[in-house]
Design an enzyme around this catalytic site. Structure first.
Site, mmCIF file in Angstrom:
data_model
loop_
_atom_site.group_PDB
_atom_site.id
_atom_site.type_symbol
_atom_site.label_atom_id
_atom_site.label_comp_id
_atom_site.label_asym_id
_atom_site.label_seq_id
_atom_site.Cartn_x
_atom_site.Cartn_y
_atom_site.Cartn_z
ATOM 1 N N HIS A 164 31.093 29.045 57.177
ATOM 2 C CA HIS A 164 31.362 30.294 57.900
ATOM 3 C C HIS A 164 30.087 31.009 58.347
ATOM 4 C CE1 HIS A 164 35.465 29.546 56.937
ATOM 5 N NE2 HIS A 164 35.508 30.130 55.760
ATOM 6 N N HIS B 267 40.046 35.261 59.433
ATOM 7 C CA HIS B 267 40.303 34.706 58.105
ATOM 8 C C HIS B 267 41.302 35.544 57.302
ATOM 9 C CE1 HIS B 267 39.418 32.480 54.458
ATOM 10 N NE2 HIS B 267 38.561 31.720 55.116
ATOM 11 N N GLU C 69 43.769 29.374 59.844
ATOM 12 C CA GLU C 69 42.537 29.667 60.577
ATOM 13 C C GLU C 69 42.458 28.719 61.778
ATOM 14 O OE1 GLU C 69 39.304 29.248 57.593
ATOM 15 O OE2 GLU C 69 40.960 29.390 56.202
HETATM 16 C C1 GAL Z 1 38.256 28.843 53.795
HETATM 17 C C2 GAL Z 1 37.769 27.494 53.389
HETATM 18 C C3 GAL Z 1 37.890 27.387 51.882
HETATM 19 C C4 GAL Z 1 37.164 28.518 51.191
HETATM 20 C C5 GAL Z 1 37.616 29.831 51.779
HETATM 21 C C6 GAL Z 1 36.868 31.008 51.238
HETATM 22 O O1 GAL Z 1 38.135 29.003 55.171
HETATM 23 O O2 GAL Z 1 38.520 26.496 54.022
HETATM 24 O O3 GAL Z 1 37.377 26.149 51.445
HETATM 25 O O4 GAL Z 1 35.779 28.353 51.349
HETATM 26 O O5 GAL Z 1 37.478 29.836 53.161
HETATM 27 O O6 GAL Z 1 37.050 31.163 49.862
#
Ligand code: GAL
Length: 345
Positions: free
Chosen positions: A106, A180, A309
């Site tokens: 991210h 998210h 997402e």
């Molecule tokens: C998501 C990701 C997960 C985890 C989460 C945040 O987008 O796919 O693996 O990192 O964010 O806790």
């Protein structure tokens, strides 16, 4: 349709963060200028009782100091993981933050979820909403190109939250933006999403290694736990998946006219449909939620929320066989996702 603006809090550097509450006569949602975070989505159940179906916190301080799960936020410049936190573009190697094992997640430690986004109320034929702006400079997070980003969140009369993402660059760069939000259609803090019934219009998903990096294979969902082409409870086969549940990119048609996902919560009757023009969706079943204190002191445990997402494929900058995530000065970024809320008798 109505938008109310108020001060949500002040950042450590003194900057004031506004909150916008956008409502029609049936539902409302709120967003803030920090991380362009959706802080609530309030929708009725089949009896008309309104609950907030998004996970999050009550205060700006909480979002600043402990939102490591990215509740409600915009993530970028590249959502999801980039293997080895590096990629090669036009014969140059770019190095990013290793904030998830050896990989970049991210956008790295200074993700868009932690940045200030200037908000502006607007009305269009489609509905009423807020536009968020941000300039991501050349070299920020290690990415090339000055990127001007505009994200619109709109509420329509049909109870849709429409998200329009647009970005322009002056140099070639990978871009992958998503929101998210964690949903729990029984209301945030009201237990597990295992009973939610999910339909995904996807017959293929990306397999991953133990660090959740795609291994390059795109496989069929037929006859396995990843098959949501006929709606089934999220919890039905979740325990058979290593890593604590679903955290995978499913391949979509990218046709905004087609319903890509539909989630139904039987007790409340709440239904959410998702539409997108993106090639994939990371269906994440909240595997890393571990007793976090959220809104109104509610606890969020494993599987107490799920994310859809919408995005480019994870690690696309390193996988030439995946759809290209590179934008150029001639080819700007645009993406659209809609979450539509209703109830079923
Ligand atoms: C998501 C990701 C997960 C985890 C989460 C945040 O987008 O796919 O693996 O990192 O964010 O806790």
């Amino acid at each position: 349709m109505n938008v109310k603006q108020s001060v949500f809090g002040t950042l450590p550097d003194g900057k004031i963060v506004n909150q916008f509450i956008i409502s029609n006569d049936k539902m409302s949602f709120s967003v803030i200028e920090y991380g362009a975070i959706i802080t609530s989505i309030c929708v009725p159940d089949r009896k008309g009782k309104i609950s907030d179906v998004s996970l999050g916190f009550d205060t700006l301080e909480d979002y600043v100091t402990r939102n490591d799960k990215y509740f409600g936020a915009i993530v970028g410049r590249f959502a999801n993981r980039i293997k080895g936190a590096s990629f090669i573009l036009n014969n140059r190697t770019y190095q990013l933050d290793k904030n998830d094992n050896d990989n970049c997640l991210h956008g790295g430690k200074n993700g868009y979820d932690k940045m200030f986004w200037q908000g502006q109320i607007f009305k269009s034929a489609a509905g009423t909403g807020v536009k968020f702006f941000r300039k991501s400079e050349n070299g920020e997070q290690g990415f090339p190109g000055n990127l001007s980003i505009e994200i619109e969140y709109i509420l329509t009369e049909n109870n849709e939250i429409v998200m329009n993402y647009n970005a322009k660059t002056d140099k070639d760069t990978p871009v992958n933006l998503t929101n998210h939000t964690y949903f729990n259609l029984a209301g945030n803090g009201n237990g597990s999403i295992r009973n939610h019934v999910l339909f995904l219009d996807s017959d293929k998903y990306l397999t991953v290694d133990k660090f959740l990096i795609p291994d390059g294979n795109i496989v069929s969902v037929t006859n396995n736990a990843f098959d949501f082409t006929s709606a089934k409870e999220i919890g039905k086969e979740i325990d058979s998946i290593s890593g604590g549940g679903y955290d995978h990119c499913f391949v979509l048609s990218g046709n905004i006219e087609k319903c890509a996902a539909r989630v139904y919560e039987p007790k409340s009757g709440r239904l959410m449909e998702m539409y997108t023009d993106q090639p994939g969706v990371q269906f994440y079943s909240g595997n890393f939620l571990g007793g976090i204190k959220g809104k109104n002191n509610k606890k969020y445990n494993i599987h107490d929320g799920f994310c859809l997402e919408t995005q480019q494929f994870p690690d696309a900058p390193n996988k030439s066989a995946f759809p290209s995530c590179i934008i150029t000065s001639q080819k700007p970024y645009s993406a659209k996702t809609i979450y539509k809320f209703s109830v079923k008798a």
